[in-house]
Write an enzyme that holds these catalytic residues in place. Structure first.
Site, PDB file in Angstrom:
ATOM      1  N   ARG A  77       0.724  -1.120   0.010  1.00  0.00           N
ATOM      2  CA  ARG A  77      -0.043  -0.119  -0.197  1.00  0.00           C
ATOM      3  C   ARG A  77       0.764   1.217  -0.130  1.00  0.00           C
ATOM      4  NH1 ARG A  77      -3.565  -3.131   4.029  1.00  0.00           N
ATOM      5  NH2 ARG A  77      -1.621  -3.266   4.846  1.00  0.00           N
ATOM      6  N   LYS A 110       4.319 -18.090   7.261  1.00  0.00           N
ATOM      7  CA  LYS A 110       3.366 -18.475   8.526  1.00  0.00           C
ATOM      8  C   LYS A 110       2.841 -17.049   9.316  1.00  0.00           C
ATOM      9  CE  LYS A 110       5.786 -19.092  12.671  1.00  0.00           C
ATOM     10  NZ  LYS A 110       6.405 -17.885  13.510  1.00  0.00           N
ATOM     11  N   HIS A 124      11.081 -21.202   7.721  1.00  0.00           N
ATOM     12  CA  HIS A 124      12.326 -20.916   7.396  1.00  0.00           C
ATOM     13  C   HIS A 124      13.499 -21.569   8.171  1.00  0.00           C
ATOM     14  CE1 HIS A 124      12.552 -18.631  11.364  1.00  0.00           C
ATOM     15  NE2 HIS A 124      13.723 -18.513  11.241  1.00  0.00           N
ATOM     16  N   LYS A 183      17.469 -23.689   7.126  1.00  0.00           N
ATOM     17  CA  LYS A 183      18.787 -23.711   7.622  1.00  0.00           C
ATOM     18  C   LYS A 183      19.750 -24.847   7.455  1.00  0.00           C
ATOM     19  CE  LYS A 183      16.703 -21.101  11.712  1.00  0.00           C
ATOM     20  NZ  LYS A 183      17.657 -20.109  11.928  1.00  0.00           N
ATOM     21  N   GLU A 218      15.503 -18.551  22.958  1.00  0.00           N
ATOM     22  CA  GLU A 218      15.848 -17.225  22.323  1.00  0.00           C
ATOM     23  C   GLU A 218      15.841 -16.330  23.797  1.00  0.00           C
ATOM     24  OE1 GLU A 218      13.409 -15.994  18.641  1.00  0.00           O
ATOM     25  OE2 GLU A 218      12.023 -17.051  19.886  1.00  0.00           O
ATOM     26  N   ASP A 266       3.594 -19.948  17.655  1.00  0.00           N
ATOM     27  CA  ASP A 266       4.758 -19.025  16.909  1.00  0.00           C
ATOM     28  C   ASP A 266       5.900 -20.013  16.432  1.00  0.00           C
ATOM     29  OD1 ASP A 266       6.020 -16.497  16.260  1.00  0.00           O
ATOM     30  OD2 ASP A 266       7.147 -16.594  17.951  1.00  0.00           O
ATOM     31  N   HIS A 315       8.383 -24.463  13.750  1.00  0.00           N
ATOM     32  CA  HIS A 315       9.888 -25.120  13.629  1.00  0.00           C
ATOM     33  C   HIS A 315      10.157 -26.144  14.616  1.00  0.00           C
ATOM     34  CE1 HIS A 315       9.794 -21.143  11.908  1.00  0.00           C
ATOM     35  NE2 HIS A 315      10.029 -20.343  13.110  1.00  0.00           N
ATOM     36  N   LYS A 374      11.197 -17.319  25.114  1.00  0.00           N
ATOM     37  CA  LYS A 374      11.862 -16.221  24.896  1.00  0.00           C
ATOM     38  C   LYS A 374      12.238 -15.791  26.093  1.00  0.00           C
ATOM     39  CE  LYS A 374       9.526 -14.637  20.916  1.00  0.00           C
ATOM     40  NZ  LYS A 374      10.333 -14.814  19.458  1.00  0.00           N
TER      41      LYS A 374
HETATM   42  C1  BG6 Z   1      10.180 -16.967  13.919  1.00  0.00           C
HETATM   43  C2  BG6 Z   1       9.130 -16.539  14.914  1.00  0.00           C
HETATM   44  O1  BG6 Z   1       9.225 -17.650  12.908  1.00  0.00           O
HETATM   45  O2  BG6 Z   1      11.096 -17.507  14.155  1.00  0.00           O
HETATM   46  C3  BG6 Z   1       9.949 -15.540  15.930  1.00  0.00           C
HETATM   47  O3  BG6 Z   1       7.935 -15.933  14.792  1.00  0.00           O
HETATM   48  C4  BG6 Z   1      11.190 -16.193  16.428  1.00  0.00           C
HETATM   49  O4  BG6 Z   1       9.348 -15.174  17.277  1.00  0.00           O
HETATM   50  C5  BG6 Z   1      12.074 -16.523  14.928  1.00  0.00           C
HETATM   51  O5  BG6 Z   1      12.192 -14.955  16.882  1.00  0.00           O
HETATM   52  C6  BG6 Z   1      13.344 -17.320  15.383  1.00  0.00           C
HETATM   53  O6  BG6 Z   1      13.992 -17.615  14.208  1.00  0.00           O
HETATM   54  P1  BG6 Z   1      15.606 -17.951  14.294  1.00  0.00           P
HETATM   55  O7  BG6 Z   1      15.960 -18.135  12.661  1.00  0.00           O
HETATM   56  O8  BG6 Z   1      16.137 -16.369  14.587  1.00  0.00           O
HETATM   57  O9  BG6 Z   1      15.688 -18.898  15.188  1.00  0.00           O
END
Ligand code: BG6
Length: 497
Positions: free
Chosen positions: A56, A155, A185, A189, A223, A242, A247, A347
Site C-alpha cells: 500500500r 506463517k 524458514h 537452515k 531465544e 509461533d 519450527h 523467549k
Molecule cells: C519466527 C518467530 O518464526 O522465528 C519469531 O515468529 C522467532 O518469534 C524466530 O524469533 C526465530 O528464528 P531464528 O531463525 O532467529 O531462530
C-alpha cells in the site's frame, strides 16, 4: 534429464518474476530483499529475472530498488538493474492486480521473464485471502502453457486446525497444491538439513536411532530476545503457535521419521506426515502433566534489567499469552514406542540455542565400581542447529592415572572449523528452491494440519484454564513446572548453554 531436474541440479533459477506482497514490510526488508541481493551477487539469478514489490505504501521503482539493494555490491546492482518494479495499491482493490498484470506483461516483453511468476505472500495473515482472490481475479493463478505460477506463503498458516483448513480452501480455490510453497524458514537452515545428512548419509547412526538405544530426546529452541516490537502480533500467537506448531515439530519430524527413498519432495514429506500422524495426543486429564507454559516477568541483572512480557509495547498488562512452552510427546510406532520426547521453546531464556539432543540408555551392566564413575553422564549425541553449529558426541572416557576412573568426554564437530564454504541464509536457500520448483523443504497441506492436530488440544486446554499463568524471570530457564515435566525418572533439561 528433463528441464526441472536440470535446474535442481544446477541450483540456478529459471527466468521469472518474483512478486513480493508486503513489499514495504519488516520481513521483506530484513530477510527477503537481502536474500534476493545475495542470490544476484552469487549469480544464481538469470538476466531474465525481475523483482516486483506490491504494497500500500507509495514508492517509486527506484526507491524500491534502493530499499532492495541499499549499499550492496555493484555486481548485484548490475544484475538487477532495469528489472525492479513497484506496484502501489490496496490488497483488496482489483485495480492493484490489473496494474500488476500490465507490469508483468511488460517484464515478459522487456526482460524475458517468460510468464513465470513466483508470488510471495509476506503480508499479515489477514491479507492472504484478498491477495489470493485478487490474483485469481485477473487469472495470474493460472500459468500460460509452459510457464509456472507459484504461491509462497509465510506463517502463520491459520491459528488452529479449523482456520488452517479454511485457509487451504481459499488457497486451493485458486492454486493447486503443487503450486503452493508454505515456508518454514527453519527448513532452510543448513544445520536442519544436516539432520538428514547425519541420519541418511551415514550408516553408523541408523542402528542406534531407536527405542533400543535412545532413552529420551530433547529438542530446544531457546531465544534470549523478548517480543521486541512484535507485541501486538505475539499476543495473538504465543510460543506454541509461533514456534512449536512449526519450527519445533518440523525439526522433530526430520529427526524421528523413517528413512525416505529419496529427498524428492513427495517422498520426504510422506515420511514426515507418517511420523506426525504417529504422535499420540495427551488426553484432557494428562495435559497438565504433558504440557507446561510460562510467561516471563522482569529479570536479568541490575545493569541489564529486562522488562516483563506484560510491560512490553503492544501487550495487554493482564495478558495470559505464553512466552514459554514445553511438552512431552510420544510417538506410537515400532521405532519409538515408549521413548519420551521433550520439546521446549521460550523467549528471554539465558541463551540462544537450538538443538536436538538424543540421550542414550545407560549400559545394562557396569563392570566398574560406582565410586569410580563420578562425573559420568549418559551418552548423548547433540545436534546443534544454532549457534556454534555442529555436533557433539558425549561419552565416558578413562581418566588418565593409575586407577580406573571414568568421566564424561566430548567429541566435537564444528561447521566453522570443518568447512570453508559459507552457509546461505535460510531465506536465500528457500527462495531459490521455490524459483527452481523444488518443494522438498516446504510444508505440504497435510503436514500443517497434522501439526495443528498436535498443538490444538493443549492450546484449547490452556485457554479454558483460568488459573494464573506460571511465570519465570527473564534470563532464567523457564517455569519450575518445566523441570517437573521432565523430572520423572530423574531426567533433566540440558541447561548447558
Ligand atoms: C519466527 C518467530 O518464526 O522465528 C519469531 O515468529 C522467532 O518469534 C524466530 O524469533 C526465530 O528464528 P531464528 O531463525 O532467529 O531462530
Amino acid at each position: 534429464m528433463d528441464r526441472a531436474t536440470q535446474l535442481i541440479q544446477d541450483r540456478s533459477a529459471p527466468p521469472a518474476a518474483l512478486v513480493i506482497f508486503g513489499a514495504s514490510g519488516d520481513l521483506t526488508r530484513r530477510k527477503l530483499l537481502p536474500a534476493v541481493e545475495s542470490l544476484a551477487r552469487h549469480e544464481r539469478l538469470p538476466d531474465q529475472f525481475a523483482l516486483v514489490g506490491v504494497a500500500r505504501t507509495p514508492m517509486t521503482d527506484e526507491q524500491f530498488m534502493e530499499s532492495a539493494l541499499g549499499e550492496r555490491t555493484l555486481a548485484s546492482k548490475r544484475q538487477l538493474q532495469g528489472g525492479v518494479r513497484y506496484v502501489a495499491g490496496g490488497y483488496d482493490d482489483p485495480e492493484t492486480y490489473k496494474r500488476l498484470v500490465v507490469t508483468l506483461d511488460e517484464l515478459d516483453a522487456q526482460r524475458g521473464t517468460s510468464g513465470n511468476r513466483l508470488f510471495y505472500l509476506s503480508t499479515p495473515a489477514g491479507a492472504f485471502e484478498p491477495v489470493i482472490n485478487g490474483l485469481a481475479g485477473v487469472g495470474l493463478n493460472q500459468p500460460r502453457e509452459g510457464s509456472f505460477s507459484r504461491l509462497v506463503i509465510e506463517k502463520p498458516y491459520g491459528r488452529d486446525l479449523v482456520t488452517a483448513r479454511e485457509l487451504d480452501r481459499v488457497v486451493h480455490s485458486a492454486f493447486d497444491e503443487h503450486q503452493v510453497f508454505r515456508i518454514d524458514h527453519y527448513l532452510g537452515k543448513d544445520t536442519v538439513q544436516n539432520v538428514l545428512a547425519l541420519r541418511f548419509a551415514n550408516s553408523i547412526f541408523q542402528p542406534i536411532w531407536d527405542r533400543s538405544w535412545v532413552d529420551h530426546v530433547q529438542i530446544t529452541v531457546a531465544e534470549t530476545l523478548g517480543v521486541g516490537s512484535r507485541g501486538g502480533f505475539y499476543e495473538d500467537a504465543g510460543a506454541m503457535r509461533d514456534i512449536v506448531q512449526n519450527h519445533v515439530l518440523q525439526v522433530l519430524a526430520l529427526a524421528l521419521m523413517e528413512p525416505p527413498a529419496s529427498f524428492e519432495a513427495e517422498g520426504l514429506r510422506n515420511e514426515k506426515v507418517k511420523l506426525l500422524q504417529a504422535i499420540r495426543l495427551p488426553t484432557d486429564r494428562d495435559i497438565a502433566e504433558a504440557a507446561v507454559r510460562g510467561q516471563y516477568t522482569r529479570g536479568g541483572t541490575r545493569e541489564d534489567l529486562m522488562a516483563g512480557y506484560r510491560e512490553e509495547a503492544g501487550v495487554d498488562p493482564l495478558s495470559r499469552t505464553e512466552t514459554y512452552a514445553a511438552m512431552r510427546l510420544n510417538v506410537d510406532n515400532w521405532r519409538w514406542a515408549g521413548v519420551p520426547f521433550y520439546v521446549r521453546t521460550g523467549k528471554r531464556l539465558p541463551a540462544r540455542l537450538t538443538e536436538v539432543a538424543l540421550q542414550f540408555q545407560r549400559p545394562p551392566h557396569l563392570p566398574i565400581p560406582t565410586d569410580q564413575l563420578t562425573g559420568l553422564d549418559a551418552d548423548a549425541l547433540i545436534l546443534r542447529i544454532q549457534p556454534n553449529e555442529g555436533i557433539s558426541l558425549r561419552f565416558g572416557a578413562k581418566v588418565p592415572g593409575h586407577s580406573f576412573r571414568v568421566r564424561t568426554a566430548t567429541m566435537e564437530f564444528s561447521y566453522d572449523q570443518t568447512f570453508v564454504e559459507e552457509s546461505p541464509e535460510a531465506y536465500e536457500r528457500l527462495l531459490l528452491d521455490a524459483l527452481i520448483g523444488d518443494a522438498s523443504l516446504f510444508i505440504r497441506s497435510d503436514e500443517v494440519q497434522q501439526c495443528w492436530r498436535i498443538v490444538d488440544p493443549i492450546i484449547e486446554n490452556w485457554e479454558k484454564d483460568n488459573s494464573p499463568i506460571p511465570t519465570y524471570e527473564a534470563a532464567s530457564w523457564g517455569p519450575t513446572d518445566a523441570d517437573r515435566l521432565i523430572g520423572r525418572n530423574g531426567r533433566k533439561w540440558r541447561n548447558s548453554a
